[in-house]
Enzyme design. Structure first.
Site, PDB file in Angstrom:
ATOM      1  N   ASP A   2       0.844  -1.198   0.000  1.00 41.92           N
ATOM      2  CA  ASP A   2       0.000   0.000   0.000  1.00 41.92           C
ATOM      3  C   ASP A   2       0.877   1.244   0.000  1.00 41.92           C
ATOM      4  OD1 ASP A   2      -1.789   2.095   0.600  1.00 41.92           O
ATOM      5  OD2 ASP A   2      -3.072   0.780   1.783  1.00 41.92           O
TER       6      ASP A   2
ATOM      7  N   HIS B   1      -2.993  -0.393  -2.478  1.00 36.93           N
ATOM      8  CA  HIS B   1      -4.201   0.323  -2.091  1.00 36.93           C
ATOM      9  C   HIS B   1      -5.247   0.232  -3.195  1.00 36.93           C
ATOM     10  CE1 HIS B   1      -5.857   3.413   0.662  1.00 36.93           C
ATOM     11  NE2 HIS B   1      -6.469   3.876  -0.418  1.00 36.93           N
TER      12      HIS B   1
END
Length: 236
Positions: free
Chosen positions: A174, A205
């Protein structure tokens, strides 16, 4: 299959909109779908519709209603992504939790034309993932799930107040929630009996977005299956 409804804001003389979808039969439980920074767009509506098809009353609030009502953005369009970042900078997450609490109350007393539903869970994405964590700590929501929630590492001091089950999905690549933040989440929540953490190695993400370039179909299917089982256990 859904419709827009209005919800009374807590402590404010105002109504805010939410997208609602109801199952074909009687809903035994409800789930609040908390959007990313892109508003109640097609992907979020799709998530709400899927939950309704699974038997839940599902509701997605317009989280930016105070300053950008009705906005729908596409994260794959650079100008719209930058617009979304601007709204994120304006947003007050404390207001957001109050909006979630308002929806919990509305569901339990009868939202729109729906009969009251007592068991209420929530699932949030990105900013919505942070709000799912905050709802677990600040409200009496029955169960919460957060996908790639941002800034949770900065709110671990609230974890002692988590009273009901919480699940967090954490993609290890992420680019908004880095390794140090992920390590802090594991350290701060890993031993909490109310919390379940799942890592997704190499995913970024937004991997569970319904549509668009960010989606990873395999990762999304795994995370969503875990979420479905979690809600089945804790909401029925």
């Amino acid at each position: 299959m859904g419709e827009m409804v209005n919800v009374d804001a807590m402590g404010e003389d105002a109504l805010f909109p939410a997208y609602l979808a109801a199952p074909a039969g009687t809903a035994g439980a409800a789930i609040i779908v908390i959007p990313e920074i892109f508003g109640v767009n097609a992907g979020i509506r799709q998530k709400v519709d899927h939950l309704a098809a699974s038997g839940y009353l599902a509701v997605a609030p317009d989280i930016f209603w105070r300053f950008a009502p009705g906005v729908e953005l596409n994260p794959d369009v650079e100008a719209e992504l930058q617009e979304a970042f601007g709204y994120f900078g304006q947003y007050d997450a404390d207001d957001g939790v109050r909006d979630i609490e308002a929806i919990i109350h509305a569901i339990r007393t009868g939202i729109g034309k729906q009969a009251p539903v007592e068991k209420v869970g929530c699932v949030g994405y990105c900013l919505g993932g942070r709000l799912a964590y905050m709802a677990a700590a600040r409200t009496d929501i029955s169960a919460s799930v957060g996908y790639y929630g941002v800034m949770i590492d900065q709110m671990l001091h609230e974890s002692h107040a988590i009273a009901n089950p919480l699940m967090l999905h954490i993609p290890t690549a992420d680019h908004f929630v880095g390794p140090e933040a992920q390590a802090a989440i594991h350290s701060g929540l890993g031993h909490n009996a109310k919390v379940t953490l799942h890592d997704y190695v190499g995913l970024d993400h937004g991997f569970a977005a319904e549509i668009g370039a960010r989606r990873d179909a395999v990762g999304a299917a795994l995370a969503d299956s875990r979420t479905a089982a979690f809600f089945a256990e804790h909401l029925g």
